[in-house]
Motif scaffolding. Structure first.
Motif, PDB file in Angstrom:
ATOM      1  N   ALA A  53       0.846  -1.197   0.000  1.00 50.00           N
ATOM      2  CA  ALA A  53       0.000   0.000   0.000  1.00 50.00           C
ATOM      3  C   ALA A  53       0.878   1.242   0.000  1.00 50.00           C
ATOM      4  O   ALA A  53       1.838   1.337   0.774  1.00 50.00           O
ATOM      5  N   SER A  54       0.537   2.177  -0.858  1.00 50.62           N
ATOM      6  CA  SER A  54       1.320   3.404  -0.984  1.00 50.62           C
ATOM      7  C   SER A  54       0.411   4.520  -1.459  1.00 50.62           C
ATOM      8  O   SER A  54      -0.699   4.280  -1.949  1.00 50.62           O
ATOM      9  N   ARG A  55       0.902   5.741  -1.327  1.00 52.55           N
ATOM     10  CA  ARG A  55       0.151   6.886  -1.860  1.00 52.55           C
ATOM     11  C   ARG A  55      -0.017   6.765  -3.376  1.00 52.55           C
ATOM     12  O   ARG A  55      -1.018   7.168  -3.939  1.00 52.55           O
ATOM     13  N   VAL A  85      -3.122   4.303  -0.284  1.00 47.85           N
ATOM     14  CA  VAL A  85      -3.390   4.819   1.065  1.00 47.85           C
ATOM     15  C   VAL A  85      -2.511   6.029   1.319  1.00 47.85           C
ATOM     16  O   VAL A  85      -1.379   6.102   0.824  1.00 47.85           O
ATOM     17  N   ASP A  86      -3.043   6.979   2.045  1.00 50.07           N
ATOM     18  CA  ASP A  86      -2.264   8.120   2.539  1.00 50.07           C
ATOM     19  C   ASP A  86      -1.891   7.805   3.972  1.00 50.07           C
ATOM     20  O   ASP A  86      -2.743   7.832   4.869  1.00 50.07           O
ATOM     21  N   ALA A  87      -0.605   7.489   4.209  1.00 47.46           N
ATOM     22  CA  ALA A  87      -0.168   7.036   5.532  1.00 47.46           C
ATOM     23  C   ALA A  87      -0.162   8.154   6.569  1.00 47.46           C
ATOM     24  O   ALA A  87       0.064   7.897   7.758  1.00 47.46           O
ATOM     25  N   ASP A  88      -0.440   9.386   6.135  1.00 44.11           N
ATOM     26  CA  ASP A  88      -0.605  10.480   7.099  1.00 44.11           C
ATOM     27  C   ASP A  88      -1.983  10.451   7.751  1.00 44.11           C
ATOM     28  O   ASP A  88      -2.208  11.164   8.735  1.00 44.11           O
ATOM     29  N   LYS A  89      -2.887   9.654   7.211  1.00 45.21           N
ATOM     30  CA  LYS A  89      -4.290   9.711   7.642  1.00 45.21           C
ATOM     31  C   LYS A  89      -4.713   8.409   8.314  1.00 45.21           C
ATOM     32  O   LYS A  89      -4.903   7.386   7.637  1.00 45.21           O
ATOM     33  N   ILE A  96       4.115  -3.736   8.283  1.00 44.64           N
ATOM     34  CA  ILE A  96       5.530  -3.364   8.123  1.00 44.64           C
ATOM     35  C   ILE A  96       5.566  -1.950   7.565  1.00 44.64           C
ATOM     36  O   ILE A  96       5.195  -1.709   6.412  1.00 44.64           O
ATOM     37  N   ASN A  97       5.999  -1.010   8.383  1.00 45.46           N
ATOM     38  CA  ASN A  97       6.017   0.402   8.019  1.00 45.46           C
ATOM     39  C   ASN A  97       7.324   0.733   7.308  1.00 45.46           C
ATOM     40  O   ASN A  97       8.371   0.866   7.944  1.00 45.46           O
ATOM     41  N   LEU A  98       7.261   0.875   5.982  1.00 48.08           N
ATOM     42  CA  LEU A  98       8.418   1.278   5.185  1.00 48.08           C
ATOM     43  C   LEU A  98       8.129   2.597   4.480  1.00 48.08           C
ATOM     44  O   LEU A  98       8.673   2.882   3.417  1.00 48.08           O
ATOM     45  N   ALA A  99       7.246   3.389   5.094  1.00 51.72           N
ATOM     46  CA  ALA A  99       6.940   4.737   4.602  1.00 51.72           C
ATOM     47  C   ALA A  99       7.989   5.696   5.182  1.00 51.72           C
ATOM     48  O   ALA A  99       9.111   5.297   5.487  1.00 51.72           O
ATOM     49  N   LEU A 100       7.640   6.954   5.366  1.00 52.51           N
ATOM     50  CA  LEU A 100       8.585   7.940   5.890  1.00 52.51           C
ATOM     51  C   LEU A 100       8.513   7.993   7.415  1.00 52.51           C
ATOM     52  O   LEU A 100       7.464   7.708   8.000  1.00 52.51           O
ATOM     53  N   PRO A 101       9.619   8.359   8.069  1.00 57.23           N
ATOM     54  CA  PRO A 101       9.600   8.441   9.528  1.00 57.23           C
ATOM     55  C   PRO A 101       8.539   9.381  10.085  1.00 57.23           C
ATOM     56  O   PRO A 101       8.085   9.220  11.213  1.00 57.23           O
ATOM     57  N   TYR A 102       8.124  10.374   9.280  1.00 54.39           N
ATOM     58  CA  TYR A 102       7.069  11.299   9.722  1.00 54.39           C
ATOM     59  C   TYR A 102       5.753  10.559   9.981  1.00 54.39           C
ATOM     60  O   TYR A 102       4.860  11.074  10.671  1.00 54.39           O
ATOM     61  N   GLN A 103       5.602   9.379   9.400  1.00 53.57           N
ATOM     62  CA  GLN A 103       4.314   8.683   9.433  1.00 53.57           C
ATOM     63  C   GLN A 103       4.262   7.556  10.464  1.00 53.57           C
ATOM     64  O   GLN A 103       3.263   6.848  10.559  1.00 53.57           O
ATOM     65  N   ASP A 104       5.330   7.418  11.240  1.00 52.65           N
ATOM     66  CA  ASP A 104       5.362   6.328  12.229  1.00 52.65           C
ATOM     67  C   ASP A 104       4.162   6.374  13.173  1.00 52.65           C
ATOM     68  O   ASP A 104       3.551   5.345  13.465  1.00 52.65           O
ATOM     69  N   LEU A 105       3.848   7.558  13.678  1.00 51.34           N
ATOM     70  CA  LEU A 105       2.825   7.643  14.731  1.00 51.34           C
ATOM     71  C   LEU A 105       1.421   7.403  14.191  1.00 51.34           C
ATOM     72  O   LEU A 105       0.590   6.777  14.866  1.00 51.34           O
ATOM     73  N   THR A 106       1.133   7.875  12.980  1.00 51.49           N
ATOM     74  CA  THR A 106      -0.201   7.617  12.436  1.00 51.49           C
ATOM     75  C   THR A 106      -0.383   6.119  12.170  1.00 51.49           C
ATOM     76  O   THR A 106      -1.464   5.563  12.405  1.00 51.49           O
ATOM     77  N   ILE A 107       0.675   5.462  11.713  1.00 46.04           N
ATOM     78  CA  ILE A 107       0.584   4.019  11.460  1.00 46.04           C
ATOM     79  C   ILE A 107       0.485   3.264  12.781  1.00 46.04           C
ATOM     80  O   ILE A 107      -0.279   2.289  12.890  1.00 46.04           O
ATOM     81  N   MET A 108       1.207   3.715  13.793  1.00 39.86           N
ATOM     82  CA  MET A 108       1.082   3.081  15.117  1.00 39.86           C
ATOM     83  C   MET A 108      -0.325   3.268  15.672  1.00 39.86           C
ATOM     84  O   MET A 108      -0.896   2.342  16.277  1.00 39.86           O
TER      85      MET A 108
END
Length: 399
Positions: free
Chosen positions: A33-35, A59-63, A80-92
């Motif tokens: 899944a990716s933007r 998917v928009d991993a910011d949302k 498995i979160n391989l997006a950007l570090p900015y998006q860690d918390l939304t994925i968590m």
């Protein structure tokens, strides 16, 4: 055995996806899944037809409101979160809401501040524990394998580890005057930040690139390396017995440093928005758009990486030194998974960490750094899945 949702479709994700498909006994199904869904579809088209069933999604991993229904509909055992570090918390947050195990390769970094540390993610520990799920932080190489190497050294060779130097050498040549081997925005933010090292329970801060050493890397040769701040110093400072000092060094060629200094001097590495032609842009994000895509470097890159850890400490009252490292060949990586070695060395450990969570080898509820688990099964898997390690009990030390 199970299903994994992989968020992100860059160079590292490409490696992890390939490795999950090679390990189809564990990864029966994966969703990418990716933007940009077309990227996911392109990878799926290459790998379809094997035993692992591949799905794709946008998917928009910011949302969080987009992530939750995606996770619920696919029902993965692990994200498995391989997006950007900015998006860690939304994925968590989405993993918490769906009670799904979480894995990443880099710690959280706020978009508007060039600062990365674990406190934001560590704050999730009680909530993950109450939900009965695990968050495995830093299952890349550094952080990741460097933490596993440290846990392995502590378990098998030391009563106390007093000094640790982590050495990251990339001797690959891609032929460009200036390019970064992973996401340019993250890479440049990391390199231009102040350096620091952990000593006697506190941080000692240095100017960017202030401390330079020369080291003769096995299978690579002598290279200039520079002290940087790096996230695993923070967790290893908590988790190693008797530790007095931890430093992190990375090699850089002179062409890279010269170009970077020029770009910094003219403001192109800034993360402060500016107005251009009536719209707000961030100079560093614009620079990222004009630099070569790291995923495109694979067919051009020749040479090797050498990443490892040098330990000094005590065993049975006697002083002991130990160096454990991996050497990875860029061309061999491209031949196997169409990727250069920097992505390979991060993508393989992401698959291994997910595998150990999924098959129940590693079972903990809460938020944990990788060195807090038994290192032996991970070390065994590194040899099996493409990142064999070498031991040296009489290494040259870094002064």
């Amino acid at each position: 055995m199970g299903k994994a949702l992989i968020i992100g479709c860059g160079g590292v994700a490409n490696v992890t996806i390939h490795k999950c498909c090679q390990n189809s006994d564990v990864f029966e199904e994966i969703m990418i899944a990716s933007r940009t869904k077309s990227k996911c579809d392109a990878v799926k088209a290459k790998l379809d037809g094997g035993k692992t069933k591949i799905h794709t999604a946008q998917v928009d991993a910011d949302k969080v409101e987009e992530l939750i229904p995606l996770i619920e509909s696919f029902g993965p055992d692990v994200v498995i979160n391989l997006a950007l570090p900015y998006q860690d918390l939304t994925i968590m947050d989405a993993c918490l809401a769906t009670k799904t195990h979480y894995i990443d390769t880099a710690n959280y970094e706020p978009l508007d501040t060039a600062k990365f540390e674990y406190k934001w993610q560590w704050d999730y520990h009680d909530r993950f524990k109450e939900a009965g799920i695990c968050a495995l932080l830093g299952s890349g190489f550094d952080p990741g394998v460097t933490g596993v190497f440290s846990a392995y050294a502590q378990k098998h060779y030391f009563d106390e580890i007093h000094y640790l130097d982590i050495l990251d050498c990339n001797a690959g040549d891609h032929g460009y005057p200036f390019a970064t081997n992973f996401n340019p925005e993250i890479n440049i933010r990391e390199v231009i930040a102040n350096g620091s090292y952990w000593e006697n329970g506190e941080w000692i801060e240095t100017e960017p690139m202030e401390i330079k050493k020369v080291y003769d890397f096995p299978q690579v040769g002598e290279k200039d390396m520079y002290l940087l701040h790096h996230e695993e110093l923070e967790s290893l400072g908590k988790n190693l017995n008797g530790i007095k000092r931890i430093r992190f060094f990375m090699t850089f060629g002179q062409s890279y440093l010269t170009h970077l200094k020029c770009l910094e001097n003219v403001g192109m590495t800034s993360i402060e928005p500016i107005e251009f032609n009536g719209q707000q842009i961030v100079p560093l994000q614009f620079l990222k758009a004009v630099l070569p895509d790291p995923a495109s470097l694979g067919p051009r890159t020749k040479g090797k990486t050498n990443i490892g850890c040098i330990f000094q400490g005590i065993k049975d009252g006697l002083e002991k030194t130990y160096y454990v490292y991996n050497v990875c060949d860029h061309e061999a990586c491209f031949a196997e998974v169409e990727s250069q070695a920097v992505s390979y060395t991060t993508g393989v450990p992401a698959m291994i960490g997910a595998m150990l969570i999924m098959n129940g080898t590693w079972k903990k509820e809460g938020v944990y750094n990788i060195e807090e688990f038994d290192p032996d099964p991970f070390m065994e898997a590194l040899n099996k899945w493409g990142l064999p390690w070498v031991e040296d009990f009489n290494p040259t030390l870094v002064d």
